[in-house]
Scaffold this active site. Structure first.
Site, mmCIF file in Angstrom:
data_model
loop_
_atom_site.group_PDB
_atom_site.id
_atom_site.type_symbol
_atom_site.label_atom_id
_atom_site.label_comp_id
_atom_site.label_asym_id
_atom_site.label_seq_id
_atom_site.Cartn_x
_atom_site.Cartn_y
_atom_site.Cartn_z
ATOM 1 C CD GLU A 35 -62.765 -5.448 49.464
ATOM 2 O OE1 GLU A 35 -62.094 -5.649 50.506
ATOM 3 O OE2 GLU A 35 -62.320 -4.886 48.460
ATOM 4 C CG ASP A 64 -60.124 -9.333 42.546
ATOM 5 O OD1 ASP A 64 -60.615 -10.413 42.156
ATOM 6 O OD2 ASP A 64 -59.357 -9.246 43.520
ATOM 7 C CG HIS A 95 -57.313 -6.605 44.752
ATOM 8 N ND1 HIS A 95 -58.536 -7.179 45.027
ATOM 9 C CD2 HIS A 95 -57.103 -5.712 45.740
ATOM 10 C CE1 HIS A 95 -59.040 -6.642 46.118
ATOM 11 N NE2 HIS A 95 -58.193 -5.740 46.574
ATOM 12 C CD GLU A 119 -55.763 -1.121 53.275
ATOM 13 O OE1 GLU A 119 -57.011 -1.261 53.253
ATOM 14 O OE2 GLU A 119 -55.105 -0.863 52.265
#
Length: 460
Positions: free
Chosen positions: A256, A163, A408, A265
């Site tokens: 990230e 990506d 992505h 998440e």
């Protein structure tokens, strides 16, 4: 177990979720007392609240199929003093003739109907405010194993590295601003293959500490050695919440951490934990500014494929599936030419100051419609993030929106079961509420109020 925390809005949500089932409501006798109620959902709530028996949890715990469910209901009907177990085939014989609690099975739609009942109970129970946030830090290591195991697979790291929007943004930020990293101690939270740690080392960092709990850390160690950076980069396996760093404070935290819908998440929880414990005065978290945006989309073909499809499946009516399909948020690339409104930012986070409690929020929004169309089929979310430190000579940002280069992360899509007619120039008003799923704090529950419609979606 508690069904709700007493908020009247939760009860309203339950009624909305179950309205489709109550159209053919009939009196239902409680499983554990003589009380007669107006519907199956009402009995489920009553059993949970008054008898402390959550039938949805029992079904999940014992992985019941249609026959197992029938036997469980009949066993409880005949022996309310001990609602477990119900293995005997004897309990396939009804205790009450035409028992409404068995009708979903007799009609052959057990999984469709009961899945929605479970969804209504779980989603609406957990969207209410609570003083006790379900946080990642509270998870035991074994409870969090599935999350980290997913990042042990190489394919996901290949996808992220390829990506270019994502990876080159981090690289450009660090390489174009070496004065920020020169002689600094850097912490990389969730380092994966170690790419950000190596960028930081090449940008002039004195020391980089890279932390990751997944098995990919062992490949990262080999990668760091292969690039002769082991003297600058120290890799540690473990959750940031569970380990002790070899330094008291760090100057910079890079990570990230973004998931779908930015917050999915809940890795930002770990970054904030590291910030509060290890970041030195005057230090900074990068990226430091992020926002979430909303836009309306109209796509007749996609609505046909995902929603109207269930009206006629090889000659069979499966329309009941819509109630189960709609609440599942999707992640996919949305065509730019299907956008029918201006975008609006619904929430902004400064990673240097945001508190954990602020990651759950409610926001009003207004979408200005740009096209007259028969309906808006979707609402979609995307996010942007920025490296905006005021001393930077070269500021860097990128977006995951549908009108720029694909990433992505794609976009997060929330389906509308029934289209809304809109005209160019008008404003579409609504409210969005974002909550963590308290049973799984890495998942999200998103409630949208739009033109007198209210729907809770899950990202999991």
């Amino acid at each position: 177990p508690e069904l709700s925390d007493g908020d009247d809005d939760d009860l309203d949500d339950d009624e909305e979720q179950w309205q489709w089932m109550e159209e053919d409501s009939q009196p239902v006798t409680c499983l554990f007392c003589d009380r007669v109620m107006s519907s199956v959902p009402a009995v489920l709530q009553h059993c949970t609240a008054d008898h402390q028996v959550n039938l949805v949890d029992l079904i999940r715990k014992h992985n019941l199929d249609d026959y197992g469910y029938i036997k469980m209901i009949n066993f409880i009907r005949s022996s309310v003093t001990a609602p477990l177990p119900w293995e005997s085939e004897h309990f396939l014989q009804p205790v009450l003739q035409d028992d409404p609690l068995l009708q979903t099975v007799k009609l052959g739609s057990f999984w469709c109907s009961f899945r929605l009942l479970a969804q209504g109970l779980v989603l609406n129970t957990e969207t209410g405010r609570s003083g006790n946030l379900g946080t990642v830090a509270e998870l035991r290591e074994d409870e969090d194993e599935a999350y980290f195991s997913s990042y042990g697979h190489y394919g996901i790291h290949e996808e992220m590295l390829k990506d270019k929007v994502r990876t080159e943004s981090y690289r450009n930020f660090m390489y174009q601003n070496p004065e920020v990293f020169r002689d600094k101690v850097v912490l990389d939270v969730g380092c994966g293959t170690g790419i950000l740690s190596m960028f930081a080392a090449r940008a002039g960092a004195k020391k980089v500490i890279a932390v990751d709990q997944s098995e990919i850390i062992y490949q990262a160690m080999d990668i760091v050695r292969s690039n002769q950076l082991e003297d600058k980069i120290t890799l540690i396996k473990g959750r940031i919440e569970d380990i002790n760093l070899p330094v008291e404070k760090v100057d910079i935290i890079i990570s990230e951490w973004m998931g779908y819908f930015l917050l999915f998440e809940s890795m930002l929880d770990s970054v904030l934990y590291a910030r509060d414990l290890y970041l030195a005065d005057g230090g900074s978290v990068y990226p430091d500014l992020c926002n979430i945006s909303l836009v309306a989309v109209g796509d007749t073909q996609k609505h046909q494929d995902r929603i109207a499809f269930w009206d006629d499946v090889y000659g069979f009516n499966m329309a009941c599936m819509k109630k189960a399909v709609v609440p599942e948020a999707m992640v996919e690339v949305v065509k730019a030419d299907t956008i029918i409104s201006d975008s609006t930012v619904i929430q902004t986070f400064n990673c240097n100051t945001v508190c954990l409690s602020e990651l759950e929020f409610t926001s009003d929004f207004c979408l200005k419609i740009t096209d007259t169309t028969n309906c808006t089929h979707w609402l979609i979310m995307f996010f942007s993030y920025f490296f905006l430190f005021h001393l930077l000579l070269h500021q860097v940002m990128f977006s995951t929106g549908p009108q720029v280069t694909k990433t992505h992360w794609k976009q997060t899509v929330f389906l509308l079961e029934r289209p809304i007619y809109v005209k160019a120039g008008e404003e579409l008003l609504g409210k969005i509420t974002v909550r963590k799923n308290k049973k799984d704090p890495r998942s999200l529950l998103v409630t949208l109020d739009l033109q007198d419609r209210k729907q809770t979606y899950s990202l999991q």
